[in-house]
Write an enzyme that holds these catalytic residues in place. Sequence first.
Site, PDB file in Angstrom:
ATOM      1  N   HIS A 174       0.843  -1.186   0.000  1.00 11.12           N
ATOM      2  CA  HIS A 174       0.000   0.000   0.000  1.00 11.12           C
ATOM      3  C   HIS A 174       0.882   1.241   0.000  1.00 11.12           C
ATOM      4  O   HIS A 174       2.059   1.185   0.334  1.00 11.12           O
ATOM      5  CB  HIS A 174      -0.918   0.018   1.231  1.00 11.12           C
ATOM      6  CG  HIS A 174      -0.171   0.088   2.530  1.00 11.12           C
ATOM      7  ND1 HIS A 174       0.433  -1.010   3.101  1.00 11.12           N
ATOM      8  CD2 HIS A 174       0.085   1.127   3.364  1.00 11.12           C
ATOM      9  CE1 HIS A 174       1.025  -0.660   4.226  1.00 11.12           C
ATOM     10  NE2 HIS A 174       0.839   0.639   4.407  1.00 11.12           N
ATOM     11  N   ASP A 176       0.711   4.941   1.893  1.00 11.39           N
ATOM     12  CA  ASP A 176       0.014   5.438   3.075  1.00 11.39           C
ATOM     13  C   ASP A 176      -1.177   6.323   2.704  1.00 11.39           C
ATOM     14  O   ASP A 176      -1.025   7.323   1.994  1.00 11.39           O
ATOM     15  CB  ASP A 176       0.977   6.225   3.974  1.00 11.39           C
ATOM     16  CG  ASP A 176       1.995   5.325   4.661  1.00 11.39           C
ATOM     17  OD1 ASP A 176       1.699   4.128   4.832  1.00 11.39           O
ATOM     18  OD2 ASP A 176       3.069   5.827   5.042  1.00 11.39           O
ATOM     19  N   HIS A 324       4.650  -0.039  -0.112  1.00 12.93           N
ATOM     20  CA  HIS A 324       5.445  -0.801   0.855  1.00 12.93           C
ATOM     21  C   HIS A 324       4.559  -1.769   1.629  1.00 12.93           C
ATOM     22  O   HIS A 324       3.332  -1.658   1.624  1.00 12.93           O
ATOM     23  CB  HIS A 324       6.158   0.146   1.833  1.00 12.93           C
ATOM     24  CG  HIS A 324       5.223   0.899   2.729  1.00 12.93           C
ATOM     25  ND1 HIS A 324       4.528   2.016   2.319  1.00 12.93           N
ATOM     26  CD2 HIS A 324       4.860   0.703   4.030  1.00 12.93           C
ATOM     27  CE1 HIS A 324       3.792   2.478   3.294  1.00 12.93           C
ATOM     28  NE2 HIS A 324       3.959   1.695   4.369  1.00 12.93           N
ATOM     29  N   ARG A 339       6.629   6.966  13.545  1.00 11.33           N
ATOM     30  CA  ARG A 339       6.518   7.397  12.149  1.00 11.33           C
ATOM     31  C   ARG A 339       5.921   8.791  12.083  1.00 11.33           C
ATOM     32  O   ARG A 339       4.995   9.124  12.828  1.00 11.33           O
ATOM     33  CB  ARG A 339       5.636   6.431  11.358  1.00 11.33           C
ATOM     34  CG  ARG A 339       5.593   6.732   9.863  1.00 11.33           C
ATOM     35  CD  ARG A 339       4.634   5.815   9.144  1.00 11.33           C
ATOM     36  NE  ARG A 339       3.254   6.069   9.535  1.00 11.33           N
ATOM     37  CZ  ARG A 339       2.213   5.386   9.052  1.00 11.33           C
ATOM     38  NH1 ARG A 339       2.410   4.390   8.215  1.00 11.33           N
ATOM     39  NH2 ARG A 339       0.984   5.681   9.448  1.00 11.33           N
TER      40      ARG A 339
END
Length: 394
Positions: A174, A176, A324, A339
Amino acid sequence: MPVHNAKLTVDGAPVEKVSDTKPTDVRWDEYPDLAHRVLPIRPLGDHVPQNPFKSPRDIPQDRAIGADPNLPNLLGPGVERLDLTPSIGTQLSGIQLSNLTDKQKDELALLVAHRGVVFFRDQDITAEQQRALFDYYGDNPEDGKKLIVNNIQEQEPDFRRAYVHFKWPFADFHADSSFAVNPPSFSLLRVDEPPPVGGDTLWISGYGTYETLSPPLQAFLDGLKAWHSSELVYESVLNHWGVKPPTRPHETLHPVVRTHPVTGYKSLNLNSGFVTRIDGLNRYESDKLLELLYTHIHTATDHQVRWRWEKNSVALWDNRHVTHRATHDYAPLHRHGVRVTIAGEVPVFKAGSRSRREAERELRNKPGLPAVYNENLRKGIYPAEGEEAASKLW
């Protein structure tokens, strides 16, 4: 700044607010080509999200634009650069993200725009410094300045069994939040508590997956659009994880092939985590075409990089041209990371833009190519144009 003059319709009729039971179409005069749809929350659950939808907003100019492609500040004394594959992924050693100058930040953004993801080991950057770095690069996708913290606790013994009722394809490739009207551009993840082994992350280049399609298929995909939806992940996290999403489930129509705003390269803008259908095709055509393209993406090992995490390793990637996925192979051990993410521009496809391969073909065998390009292009000796070997390579 957000655009506030949204026009809402249900079944073609104007309405004042989004519907709980039917899809609500949202349009903005400033973005005539952008289609957005707020999906009904019934029968997904009883939770009523605080935010009905988010309007598109103008994004500050990418810091990479105008940066020196020779990267003289980023690749200064003591810094070592290693391209992990020809297509995607570069590791930098001898540099701390916590101490970057503005010129180094700009050049790093340019390198990420070309290489997809840049890796670092042994970083001393704190969560607050991560946020400060991304405040320099752009805007937070959410309101305010809240850190986006990715806490990965003990995993289920077998996620394939534990999440068998998930509608969302958990652990698949996917980009983000690609369903957002302003999908993220950069994401940065620092893992501070890795398992002894396992938990690797893989990235795939959208430049690479586009340029390796046949020219007829490229021509067909150019200009098409696909619906990126949050509905499946919304339902899954609400009813299986007990997390209450702040925004209603929605879907946004984005180009199947987007043009990167920095490099100008075409990128295949699809991911199996969020894309549900291709607009304009009937359901059977869309399903079969997506099946073909997802197989093409998932088998693109020649445009993939795999990163093994160590304590205080960092990955900085560009969601605009990479997808990723995490590797969930360390259960029931613990993994934790922090993150941060920033919002990107509304994706567009520009007629006349080129693939990376088309652009790089003109650069082969030219002396003094800037450092931003991959090592093979800068140092390789390619056959002369017109030779049989060249047609096989390109």
